[in-house]
Design a protein around this motif. Structure first.
Motif, PDB file in Angstrom:
ATOM      1  N   UNK A 229      14.817  -5.715  14.017  1.00 14.09           N
ATOM      2  CA  UNK A 229      13.549  -4.994  13.870  1.00 14.09           C
ATOM      3  C   UNK A 229      13.594  -3.980  12.712  1.00 14.09           C
ATOM      4  N   UNK A 230      14.770  -3.406  12.458  1.00 17.61           N
ATOM      5  CA  UNK A 230      14.908  -2.462  11.343  1.00 17.61           C
ATOM      6  C   UNK A 230      14.626  -3.181  10.024  1.00 17.61           C
ATOM      7  N   UNK A 231      15.150  -4.398   9.881  1.00 20.88           N
ATOM      8  CA  UNK A 231      14.909  -5.178   8.656  1.00 20.88           C
ATOM      9  C   UNK A 231      13.448  -5.602   8.571  1.00 20.88           C
ATOM     10  N   UNK A 232      12.869  -5.965   9.714  1.00 17.94           N
ATOM     11  CA  UNK A 232      11.453  -6.340   9.774  1.00 17.94           C
ATOM     12  C   UNK A 232      10.568  -5.190   9.270  1.00 17.94           C
ATOM     13  N   UNK A 233      10.841  -3.990   9.782  1.00 14.39           N
ATOM     14  CA  UNK A 233      10.054  -2.830   9.357  1.00 14.39           C
ATOM     15  C   UNK A 233      10.334  -2.463   7.902  1.00 14.39           C
ATOM     16  N   UNK A 234      11.582  -2.554   7.494  1.00 15.07           N
ATOM     17  CA  UNK A 234      11.945  -2.259   6.104  1.00 15.07           C
ATOM     18  C   UNK A 234      11.163  -3.157   5.147  1.00 15.07           C
ATOM     19  N   UNK A 235      11.089  -4.447   5.463  1.00 21.19           N
ATOM     20  CA  UNK A 235      10.382  -5.411   4.606  1.00 21.19           C
ATOM     21  C   UNK A 235       8.911  -5.025   4.463  1.00 21.19           C
ATOM     22  N   UNK A 236       8.247  -4.765   5.581  1.00 25.20           N
ATOM     23  CA  UNK A 236       6.811  -4.463   5.564  1.00 25.20           C
ATOM     24  C   UNK A 236       6.550  -3.096   4.939  1.00 25.20           C
ATOM     25  N   UNK A 237       7.330  -2.083   5.348  1.00 20.71           N
ATOM     26  CA  UNK A 237       7.104  -0.725   4.849  1.00 20.71           C
ATOM     27  C   UNK A 237       7.246  -0.626   3.334  1.00 20.71           C
ATOM     28  N   UNK A 238       8.177  -1.397   2.756  1.00 14.85           N
ATOM     29  CA  UNK A 238       8.434  -1.288   1.319  1.00 14.85           C
ATOM     30  C   UNK A 238       7.539  -2.190   0.469  1.00 14.85           C
ATOM     31  N   UNK A 239       7.151  -3.342   1.019  1.00 15.86           N
ATOM     32  CA  UNK A 239       6.400  -4.320   0.222  1.00 15.86           C
ATOM     33  C   UNK A 239       4.894  -4.112   0.280  1.00 15.86           C
ATOM     34  N   UNK A 240       4.431  -3.353   1.261  1.00 14.79           N
ATOM     35  CA  UNK A 240       2.985  -3.227   1.494  1.00 14.79           C
ATOM     36  C   UNK A 240       2.566  -1.764   1.440  1.00 14.79           C
ATOM     37  N   UNK A 241       1.389  -1.524   0.855  1.00 15.59           N
ATOM     38  CA  UNK A 241       0.803  -0.182   0.851  1.00 15.59           C
ATOM     39  C   UNK A 241      -0.438  -0.165   1.742  1.00 15.59           C
ATOM     40  N   UNK A 242      -0.822   1.017   2.239  1.00 13.51           N
ATOM     41  CA  UNK A 242      -2.015   1.091   3.104  1.00 13.51           C
ATOM     42  C   UNK A 242      -3.236   0.473   2.420  1.00 13.51           C
ATOM     43  N   UNK A 243      -3.996  -0.301   3.194  1.00 13.35           N
ATOM     44  CA  UNK A 243      -5.211  -0.929   2.668  1.00 13.35           C
ATOM     45  C   UNK A 243      -4.999  -2.311   2.072  1.00 13.35           C
ATOM     46  N   UNK A 244      -3.751  -2.682   1.804  1.00 14.84           N
ATOM     47  CA  UNK A 244      -3.500  -3.997   1.217  1.00 14.84           C
ATOM     48  C   UNK A 244      -3.589  -5.096   2.279  1.00 14.84           C
ATOM     49  N   UNK A 245      -3.912  -6.300   1.811  1.00 16.19           N
ATOM     50  CA  UNK A 245      -4.080  -7.441   2.708  1.00 16.19           C
ATOM     51  C   UNK A 245      -2.732  -8.101   3.011  1.00 16.19           C
ATOM     52  N   UNK A 246      -2.500  -8.366   4.299  1.00 13.37           N
ATOM     53  CA  UNK A 246      -1.286  -9.045   4.759  1.00 13.37           C
ATOM     54  C   UNK A 246      -1.704 -10.223   5.638  1.00 13.37           C
ATOM     55  N   UNK A 247      -1.072 -11.378   5.412  1.00 14.31           N
ATOM     56  CA  UNK A 247      -1.350 -12.569   6.223  1.00 14.31           C
ATOM     57  C   UNK A 247      -0.116 -12.879   7.067  1.00 14.31           C
ATOM     58  N   UNK A 248      -0.325 -13.036   8.376  1.00 13.09           N
ATOM     59  CA  UNK A 248       0.795 -13.258   9.293  1.00 13.09           C
ATOM     60  C   UNK A 248       0.575 -14.553  10.075  1.00 13.09           C
TER      61      UNK A 248
END
Length: 411
Positions: free
Chosen positions: A101-120
């Motif tokens: 989960x730490x790596x999961x959060x690290x990936x999202x927190x660093x690659x994405x900024x607030x307001x940006x579109x993410x597809x899951x």
């Protein structure tokens, strides 16, 4: 004399100290006055898996400082080991101080900024988790949803990427809640074509099913230490492509987490080209010893041999389950996750009773579903050190015993 004067001056201080020490009102807990007891169990669930003696011995080595040169050498070894098992030449390759989960959060927190579109892509619990993590940090999250065990065609993925124009697309390679190993070929190309980063979760599949970070154009790949790598839980390999680095090091805002900020972590791991590594946090020194040893075992064995062994042992398990009259949850053999096999719950049985019986009488962990697959499956994990035909025989014997002795309901 000087001594008498000092004694006189210090007397009130000593009295205050005595009083403060006598003010302890919470007694030592009785449980802490008993020795630690840990049962011996066969961990044949989806993880953690049993840890081989060699890795336990590595973790028990005398501790050294987290900023000692010898520790940096061990961290460098870990980076090389992760590059091998991920099949990548990415410089930005580290291990997180924390579970998957730490790596999961690290990936999202660093690659994405607030307001940006993410597809899951959501076809089990891990897509659900990533979607929630991205929403919590302010991303505009779009979900592609299928029932557990479902998979997404490249055409469906490209249509969704075109529609939502995400900066990041997430897919689970080894969806352990359903026992699915998702095809990856071609998806990285789609993401490149549409200027989107491709994030893949390989926690349950790494070392058990083939994955090629560079060849498959995966931009961010992460895993965990406690599955087929057989290290104790608590460290998590992650790697970033140059495209991912360009995005995360040219942000307008700082990542929401200080601990997981790759600006700092890249320095701590010696990936940023700076001459000095600065203090950021204290890494799990013993955990890194264990992770290094687990990566060394895979390197000695060879990735191809590890993949072959997991496939062979899984096939042996499938045949044995069929002989017991049990039905595999994933019908297509080439979509099954070799490390975690899912069985459809047999008609008339209470799955919780079956699992409790197996734990009580065989000291063996198997588990039910997770998230959306709860009540749908029983999961058997045979990973790394546990990936042996003798363990399959034990697991099948335990299942047969439970089916014989647990009462079928009349419903």
């Amino acid at each position: 004399t000087m001594e008498n004067t000092l004694a006189a001056r210090s007397a009130p201080l000593l009295q205050r100290l005595d009083r403060s020490m006598s003010c302890v009102t919470i007694p030592p807990p009785a449980c802490m006055l008993r020795p630690l007891e840990v049962p011996l169990r066969y961990l044949f669930g989806p993880g953690p898996s049993n840890v081989p003696p060699r890795i336990l011995a590595a973790q028990g080595r005398p501790i050294i400082g987290h900023l000692h040169p010898e520790m940096y050498t061990i961290m460098n070894d870990i980076q090389r080991g992760i590059q091998y098992i991920f099949q990548t030449e990415n410089n930005m390759t580290i291990a997180m101080s924390g579970s998957g989960h730490a790596a999961m959060e690290c990936a999202v927190f660093n690659a994405v900024e607030p307001g940006e579109s993410v597809l899951v892509a959501v076809n089990g619990i891990w897509g659900e988790r990533v979607a929630e993590i991205a929403e919590r940090m302010g991303a505009n999250v779009h979900r592609m949803v299928k029932a557990p065990g479902g998979y997404f065609s490249n055409k469906e993925i490209e249509q969704a990427v075109k529609k939502h124009k995400p900066v990041l697309f997430f897919l689970t390679h080894g969806e352990s809640s359903a026992g699915l190993c998702h095809p990856v070929d071609g998806i990285g190309d789609i993401c490149r074509k549409h200027n989107c980063l491709f994030l893949v979760d390989t926690v349950a599949s790494l070392g058990a099913a083939p994955i090629f970070m560079d060849k498959q154009n995966i931009d961010i790949l992460y895993s965990g230490s406690q599955k087929a790598l057989n290290a104790p839980p608590g460290t998590a390999p992650i790697s970033f492509s140059e495209r991912a680095c360009h995005k995360m090091f040219n942000r307008k805002t700082k990542p929401v987490s200080y601990l997981f900020d790759m600006t700092h972590l890249s320095n701590y791991w010696g990936c940023d080209g700076q001459p000095a590594r600065l203090y950021h946090h204290t890494g799990p020194v013993s955990g890194f010893f264990a992770l290094r040893e687990s990566l060394a075992i895979i390197a000695e064995k060879g990735l191809e041999e590890s993949w072959r062994k997991h496939k062979e042992v899984a096939g042996y398990l499938y045949r044995g389950l069929g002989d017991l009259g049990l039905k595999l949850f994933i019908p297509e053999a080439d979509l099954r996750l070799p490390s975690v096999t899912t069985i459809a719950i047999p008609d008339g049985y209470n799955w919780r009773e079956l699992l409790a019986y197996i734990m009580k009488h065989h000291q063996m962990e198997m588990t039910g579903g997770l998230g959306p697959s709860i009540g749908m499956v029983i999961r058997i994990g045979l990973m790394g050190y546990n990936c042996e035909k003798s363990n399959v025989d034990m697991a099948l014997h335990a299942l047969a015993d439970a089916l014989k002795n647990c009462k079928k309901s009349k419903v």
